[in-house]
Write a protein that holds these residues in place. Structure first.
Motif, short mmCIF file in Angstrom:
data_model
loop_
_atom_site.label_atom_id
_atom_site.label_comp_id
_atom_site.label_asym_id
_atom_site.label_seq_id
_atom_site.Cartn_x
_atom_site.Cartn_y
_atom_site.Cartn_z
N GLY A 56 0.86 -1.18 0.00
CA GLY A 56 0.00 0.00 0.00
C GLY A 56 0.89 1.22 0.00
N SER A 57 0.43 2.29 -0.62
CA SER A 57 1.31 3.46 -0.73
C SER A 57 1.57 4.09 0.64
CB SER A 57 0.73 4.49 -1.70
OG SER A 57 -0.49 4.99 -1.23
N LYS A 58 0.65 3.88 1.59
CA LYS A 58 0.83 4.45 2.93
C LYS A 58 2.08 3.87 3.61
CE LYS A 58 -1.97 5.31 7.05
NZ LYS A 58 -3.24 5.02 7.71
N PHE A 64 -3.77 14.96 4.27
CA PHE A 64 -4.04 13.56 4.62
C PHE A 64 -3.15 13.27 5.85
CE2 PHE A 64 -3.06 8.95 3.39
CZ PHE A 64 -4.27 8.47 3.87
N ASN A 113 -6.39 14.88 -1.07
CA ASN A 113 -7.25 14.39 0.00
C ASN A 113 -6.93 15.25 1.22
OD1 ASN A 113 -8.71 13.02 1.91
ND2 ASN A 113 -7.40 11.19 1.91
N ASP A 156 2.22 12.47 -3.55
CA ASP A 156 1.27 11.39 -3.30
C ASP A 156 0.19 11.48 -4.39
OD1 ASP A 156 -0.80 9.79 -2.44
OD2 ASP A 156 -0.58 10.31 -0.33
N ALA A 168 -2.24 9.22 -5.11
CA ALA A 168 -3.18 8.12 -4.84
C ALA A 168 -4.44 8.21 -5.71
CB ALA A 168 -3.56 8.11 -3.36
N TYR A 169 -4.83 9.44 -6.08
CA TYR A 169 -6.07 9.61 -6.86
C TYR A 169 -5.79 9.94 -8.32
CZ TYR A 169 -7.97 9.23 -2.28
OH TYR A 169 -8.27 8.73 -1.04
N THR A 219 -1.18 3.94 -6.27
CA THR A 219 -1.77 2.80 -5.56
C THR A 219 -2.84 2.12 -6.40
OG1 THR A 219 -2.99 2.18 -3.55
CG2 THR A 219 -3.47 4.35 -4.45
N SER A 244 -5.30 0.76 -4.68
CA SER A 244 -6.39 0.73 -3.70
C SER A 244 -7.66 1.37 -4.20
CB SER A 244 -5.97 1.49 -2.43
OG SER A 244 -4.96 0.79 -1.76
N LYS A 245 -7.54 2.52 -4.83
CA LYS A 245 -8.71 3.34 -5.14
C LYS A 245 -9.29 2.99 -6.51
CE LYS A 245 -7.60 5.53 -1.36
NZ LYS A 245 -8.39 5.64 -0.16
N ARG A 256 -3.47 -4.16 -0.43
CA ARG A 256 -2.23 -3.48 -0.02
C ARG A 256 -1.14 -3.54 -1.10
NH1 ARG A 256 -3.86 -0.43 1.42
NH2 ARG A 256 -2.24 0.43 2.73
C1 LIG Z 1 -3.90 10.77 -0.33
C2 LIG Z 1 -3.80 9.34 0.05
N1 LIG Z 1 -2.61 8.75 0.01
C3 LIG Z 1 -2.45 7.46 0.35
C4 LIG Z 1 -3.52 6.70 0.76
C5 LIG Z 1 -3.27 5.28 1.18
O1 LIG Z 1 -3.39 4.44 0.11
P1 LIG Z 1 -2.91 2.92 0.17
O2 LIG Z 1 -4.14 2.08 0.30
O3 LIG Z 1 -2.20 2.71 -1.13
O4 LIG Z 1 -2.01 2.75 1.34
C6 LIG Z 1 -4.79 7.27 0.84
C7 LIG Z 1 -5.91 6.48 1.34
O5 LIG Z 1 -6.94 6.96 1.73
C8 LIG Z 1 -4.93 8.63 0.47
O6 LIG Z 1 -6.10 9.23 0.54
#
Ligand SMILES: Cc1ncc(COP(=O)(O)O)c(C=O)c1O
Length: 398
Positions: free
Chosen positions: A105-107, A131, A181, A210, A212-213, A241, A243-244, A252
């Motif tokens: 996961g990127s987090k 975020f 975010n 980041d 992610a979106y 990621t 994830s979204k 992950r």
């Molecule tokens: C801006 C941002 N970065 C990273 C993440 C985490 O993503 P990942 O599921 O890849 O860990 C999120 C998840 O809500 C997010 O909103």
């Protein structure tokens, strides 16, 4: 006898208060009472992962070769797939060996990169609102955060420039996030990132973007990649990621791409900490990136439709909103007469208590988030309408 005391590390004690704590506890309490709570709080996709990806996972999971420890930085073919995507979508050339890394996961990748790059005495520029992990990961690495008001204009970059000039010690890194975010703020073009690269070079500041979106865009909008700017790879990395866009939040799987030294630092720390993502999931992730573009586009249409419903409902409850063209959130200002002097954290608590709806209070993302609410587009249109009927009823009762 001396009292036996177990204390967490100073690192843990440096964490700022977790402002979602009370809200999450109340949500849980309500759910335990069997109350139907409409949860628009977290950006946790509720639609299923495309079937071909799940099928590939099942098939790959049966192969004993995939049941062993995997490579910490991700299998080569997955990293290659990321490079192919960057080349196709953003015209960016990446070496899968030295410029791409898969993370849990990127987090996780983001947090460990902060740990690999930062330590006590270092300062990092982060926008407010943000975020939360963009602040926590810096704090956990022992470094300090200097916040700047969030913006997407050249003027907003002047503030960053000023911080770089005047702050001592000079910031070591800046963290960016577009589409953003919690606000869904986007960039019109790459000119913002071009100036970022100039600033980064001039002041010797590393950049983490980041993204992610990056794939979750509507109405024909295409979010620019930081790496598509000339010289970006010299100064920073970008996180993406699955994830979204692919509804794979629980899987992950995320990626870091860009600057070799930063990728190497992250690979080093991960090499000590983990054995990589379950290999069957990595193989299924290749299928996602190779064959599920259409699923992603369909999902984006769904988000756009939900966004329209939420914006229409918001106008009925009197919350001000700018229609977002990316991310899975709507960011809306609550009128003062509804807040009645309360902060958004207490107002969000009231909404759970009285309307059975969870939305995220803007204050939990930073001081500049006060007065706003973040609504995640993670429920179907009927549930979204129901949520706002409940909210309207509560507000009208006064
Ligand atoms: C801006 C941002 N970065 C990273 C993440 C985490 O993503 P990942 O599921 O890849 O860990 C999120 C998840 O809500 C997010 O909103």
């Amino acid at each position: 006898m001396t009292e036996f005391k177990i204390e967490p590390s100073e690192r843990i004690k440096r964490l700022p208060p977790y402002l979602f704590g009370r809200l999450n506890a109340l949500k849980l309490e309500k759910r335990q009472q069997q109350i139907d709570i409409i949860d628009l709080g977290m950006g946790n996709p509720s639609d299923p992962t495309p079937q071909v990806i799940v099928d590939k996972l099942c098939e790959a999971a049966r192969d004993p070769r995939n049941q062993r420890y995997s490579a910490s930085r991700g299998i080569f073919n997955l990293r290659k797939e990321v490079a192919i995507k960057y080349a196709k979508k953003y015209n960016v050339e990446l070496d899968p060996n030295s410029e791409v890394l898969a993370c849990i996961g990127s987090k996780e990748g983001f947090s460990h990169l902060c740990l690999a790059m930062l330590g006590p005495g270092d300062t990092v520029i982060v926008a407010d609102p943000a975020f939360p992990i963009h602040i926590y990961a810096v704090a956990l690495a022992g470094a300090n955060v200097v916040t700047v008001p969030l913006g997407n204009t050249q003027e907003s970059l002047n503030i960053i420039k000023e911080v770089c000039e005047k702050h001592f010690p000079r910031p070591k890194m800046m963290i960016l996030n577009f589409p953003h975010n919690p606000t869904a703020m986007t960039l019109d073009d790459i000119s913002y990132f071009e100036t970022v690269v100039d600033i980064a070079r001039k002041f010797n500041i590393a950049v983490i973007h980041d993204f992610a979106y990056g794939d979750t865009c509507f109405d024909g909008y295409k979010a620019p990649s930081f790496l598509s700017v000339k010289g970006a790879k010299d100064v920073g990395v970008e996180f993406s990621t699955l994830s979204k866009a692919y509804n794979m939040a629980g899987w992950r799987i995320g990626f870091a791409a860009g600057n070799k030294q930063m990728i190497e630092a992250l690979a080093t720390i991960k090499g000590y900490y983990d054995y990589g993502i379950f290999q069957a999931a990595q193989i299924a992730a290749i299928i996602a990136m190779r064959h599920c573009e259409n699923d992603m586009l369909e999902q984006n249409k769904k988000y756009a439709m939900r966004r329209d419903v939420v914006c229409e409902c918001l106008s009925r409850v009197g919350w001000q909103v700018e229609k977002p063209r990316a991310s899975m959130f709507v960011w809306a200002r609550v009128p003062d007469e509804q807040l009645k002097g309360k902060g958004t954290i207490d107002f969000a608590m009231d909404l759970v208590e009285n309307a059975n709806v969870v939305v995220s209070p803007g204050r939990a993302f930073g001081e500049n988030g006060e007065g706003f609410m973040r609504i995640a587009l993670v429920e179907n249109e009927n549930r979204l309408r129901q949520a706002f009927r409940n909210i309207k009823k509560y507000i009208q009762k006064g």
